[in-house]
Design a protein around this motif. Structure first.
Motif, PDB file in Angstrom:
ATOM      1  N   LEU A  37       0.803  -1.225   0.000  1.00 13.79           N
ATOM      2  CA  LEU A  37       0.000   0.000   0.000  1.00 13.79           C
ATOM      3  C   LEU A  37       0.835   1.274   0.000  1.00 13.79           C
ATOM      4  O   LEU A  37       0.296   2.368  -0.146  1.00 13.79           O
ATOM      5  CB  LEU A  37      -0.980   0.008   1.174  1.00 13.79           C
ATOM      6  CG  LEU A  37      -0.429   0.101   2.588  1.00 13.79           C
ATOM      7  CD1 LEU A  37      -0.292   1.554   3.013  1.00 13.79           C
ATOM      8  CD2 LEU A  37      -1.385  -0.581   3.530  1.00 13.79           C
ATOM      9  N   LEU A  38       2.151   1.163   0.117  1.00 13.07           N
ATOM     10  CA  LEU A  38       2.987   2.359   0.115  1.00 13.07           C
ATOM     11  C   LEU A  38       3.189   2.941  -1.277  1.00 13.07           C
ATOM     12  O   LEU A  38       3.872   3.946  -1.423  1.00 13.07           O
ATOM     13  CB  LEU A  38       4.344   2.073   0.780  1.00 13.07           C
ATOM     14  CG  LEU A  38       4.288   1.768   2.264  1.00 13.07           C
ATOM     15  CD1 LEU A  38       5.689   1.524   2.807  1.00 13.07           C
ATOM     16  CD2 LEU A  38       3.612   2.894   3.033  1.00 13.07           C
ATOM     17  N   LYS A  39       2.632   2.352  -2.277  1.00 16.96           N
ATOM     18  CA  LYS A  39       2.710   2.826  -3.657  1.00 16.96           C
ATOM     19  C   LYS A  39       4.156   3.092  -4.057  1.00 16.96           C
ATOM     20  O   LYS A  39       4.979   2.197  -4.017  1.00 16.96           O
ATOM     21  CB  LYS A  39       1.801   4.030  -3.859  1.00 16.96           C
ATOM     22  CG  LYS A  39       0.351   3.745  -3.498  1.00 16.96           C
ATOM     23  CD  LYS A  39      -0.549   4.847  -3.940  1.00 16.96           C
ATOM     24  CE  LYS A  39      -1.944   4.774  -3.463  1.00 16.96           C
ATOM     25  NZ  LYS A  39      -2.738   3.690  -3.471  1.00 16.96           N
ATOM     26  N   ASP A  41       6.476   4.643  -2.498  1.00 19.15           N
ATOM     27  CA  ASP A  41       7.398   4.761  -1.373  1.00 19.15           C
ATOM     28  C   ASP A  41       7.795   3.427  -0.750  1.00 19.15           C
ATOM     29  O   ASP A  41       8.408   3.411   0.310  1.00 19.15           O
ATOM     30  CB  ASP A  41       6.763   5.632  -0.279  1.00 19.15           C
ATOM     31  CG  ASP A  41       6.418   7.019  -0.769  1.00 19.15           C
ATOM     32  OD1 ASP A  41       7.055   7.485  -1.727  1.00 19.15           O
ATOM     33  OD2 ASP A  41       5.511   7.636  -0.193  1.00 19.15           O
ATOM     34  N   CYS A  42       7.457   2.318  -1.351  1.00 18.97           N
ATOM     35  CA  CYS A  42       7.704   1.019  -0.718  1.00 18.97           C
ATOM     36  C   CYS A  42       9.184   0.643  -0.699  1.00 18.97           C
ATOM     37  O   CYS A  42       9.616  -0.131   0.141  1.00 18.97           O
ATOM     38  CB  CYS A  42       6.898  -0.079  -1.396  1.00 18.97           C
ATOM     39  SG  CYS A  42       7.465  -0.505  -3.044  1.00 18.97           S
ATOM     40  N   GLU A  77       5.376   3.741   8.374  1.00 19.36           N
ATOM     41  CA  GLU A  77       4.684   4.354   7.235  1.00 19.36           C
ATOM     42  C   GLU A  77       3.413   3.576   6.889  1.00 19.36           C
ATOM     43  O   GLU A  77       2.383   4.174   6.584  1.00 19.36           O
ATOM     44  CB  GLU A  77       5.599   4.387   6.011  1.00 19.36           C
ATOM     45  CG  GLU A  77       6.793   5.289   6.139  1.00 19.36           C
ATOM     46  CD  GLU A  77       7.700   5.152   4.937  1.00 19.36           C
ATOM     47  OE1 GLU A  77       7.236   5.367   3.789  1.00 19.36           O
ATOM     48  OE2 GLU A  77       8.888   4.814   5.145  1.00 19.36           O
ATOM     49  N   VAL A  78       3.495   2.257   6.923  1.00 23.03           N
ATOM     50  CA  VAL A  78       2.331   1.416   6.625  1.00 23.03           C
ATOM     51  C   VAL A  78       1.219   1.688   7.632  1.00 23.03           C
ATOM     52  O   VAL A  78       0.053   1.877   7.264  1.00 23.03           O
ATOM     53  CB  VAL A  78       2.709  -0.086   6.636  1.00 23.03           C
ATOM     54  CG1 VAL A  78       1.474  -0.960   6.561  1.00 23.03           C
ATOM     55  CG2 VAL A  78       3.670  -0.404   5.516  1.00 23.03           C
ATOM     56  N   GLU A  80       0.726   4.357   9.508  1.00 18.15           N
ATOM     57  CA  GLU A  80       0.175   5.704   9.327  1.00 18.15           C
ATOM     58  C   GLU A  80      -0.779   5.763   8.139  1.00 18.15           C
ATOM     59  O   GLU A  80      -1.831   6.377   8.212  1.00 18.15           O
ATOM     60  CB  GLU A  80       1.310   6.725   9.160  1.00 18.15           C
ATOM     61  CG  GLU A  80       2.095   6.960  10.431  1.00 18.15           C
ATOM     62  CD  GLU A  80       1.233   7.418  11.600  1.00 18.15           C
ATOM     63  OE1 GLU A  80       0.379   8.300  11.418  1.00 18.15           O
ATOM     64  OE2 GLU A  80       1.405   6.866  12.703  1.00 18.15           O
ATOM     65  N   LYS A  81      -0.412   5.132   7.029  1.00 20.41           N
ATOM     66  CA  LYS A  81      -1.302   5.096   5.856  1.00 20.41           C
ATOM     67  C   LYS A  81      -2.589   4.359   6.165  1.00 20.41           C
ATOM     68  O   LYS A  81      -3.666   4.758   5.748  1.00 20.41           O
ATOM     69  CB  LYS A  81      -0.605   4.477   4.654  1.00 20.41           C
ATOM     70  CG  LYS A  81       0.341   5.403   3.975  1.00 20.41           C
ATOM     71  CD  LYS A  81       0.381   5.093   2.496  1.00 20.41           C
ATOM     72  CE  LYS A  81       1.310   6.023   1.813  1.00 20.41           C
ATOM     73  NZ  LYS A  81       0.632   7.004   1.008  1.00 20.41           N
ATOM     74  N   ALA A  82      -2.478   3.268   6.895  1.00 24.05           N
ATOM     75  CA  ALA A  82      -3.667   2.487   7.252  1.00 24.05           C
ATOM     76  C   ALA A  82      -4.594   3.303   8.149  1.00 24.05           C
ATOM     77  O   ALA A  82      -5.816   3.265   7.996  1.00 24.05           O
ATOM     78  CB  ALA A  82      -3.256   1.199   7.943  1.00 24.05           C
ATOM     79  N   LYS A  84      -4.948   6.503   8.124  1.00 21.28           N
ATOM     80  CA  LYS A  84      -5.559   7.541   7.303  1.00 21.28           C
ATOM     81  C   LYS A  84      -6.552   6.966   6.291  1.00 21.28           C
ATOM     82  O   LYS A  84      -7.310   7.703   5.680  1.00 21.28           O
ATOM     83  CB  LYS A  84      -4.485   8.336   6.548  1.00 21.28           C
ATOM     84  CG  LYS A  84      -3.612   9.150   7.456  1.00 21.28           C
ATOM     85  CD  LYS A  84      -2.522   9.840   6.658  1.00 21.28           C
ATOM     86  CE  LYS A  84      -1.570  10.586   7.574  1.00 21.28           C
ATOM     87  NZ  LYS A  84      -0.455  11.164   6.823  1.00 21.28           N
ATOM     88  N   ASN A  86      -5.683   5.419   3.470  1.00 14.36           N
ATOM     89  CA  ASN A  86      -5.184   5.599   2.090  1.00 14.36           C
ATOM     90  C   ASN A  86      -4.943   4.283   1.430  1.00 14.36           C
ATOM     91  O   ASN A  86      -4.299   3.448   1.734  1.00 14.36           O
ATOM     92  CB  ASN A  86      -3.883   6.420   2.106  1.00 14.36           C
ATOM     93  CG  ASN A  86      -4.138   7.832   2.564  1.00 14.36           C
ATOM     94  OD1 ASN A  86      -5.254   8.295   2.598  1.00 14.36           O
ATOM     95  ND2 ASN A  86      -3.069   8.507   2.925  1.00 14.36           N
TER      96      ASN A  86
END
Length: 86
Positions: A37-39, A41-42, A77-78, A80-82, A84, A86
């Motif tokens: 899911l980091l698109k 930025d993974c 990062e994962v 934080e995205k989860a 939000k 995203n």
């Protein structure tokens, strides 16, 4: 490789799922990549297909000797995205 940082599933019918030089150090722990899911930025080697689907089939970033450390370095990062959505 320390036991809790990975394993190789030699009995899996897809093993190894990626072409690698050394199957003895292949890590199966992240068979389904938690970084997907980091698109962009993974940190892995991926491409986007014409339909904008992320294709990670040539990426071995989560399957190498230091893959546990790499994934752990990106998990904040994962999360934080989860959070939000995203």
């Amino acid at each position: 490789m320390e036991g809790y940082k990975g394993y190789s599933n030699f009995k899996c019918k897809f093993f190894p799922c990626h072409e690698v030089n050394n199957v003895e150090t292949f890590n199966c722990m992240f068979c389904y990549c938690p970084l997907y899911l980091l698109k962009e930025d993974c940190g892995g080697d991926f491409v986007y297909l014409k339909n904008r689907i992320k294709d990670c089939s040539h990426c071995i970033k989560t399957h190498g000797e230091n893959s546990y450390e790499f994934v752990q370095s990106k998990m904040k990062e994962v999360i934080e995205k989860a959070k939000k959505g995203n």
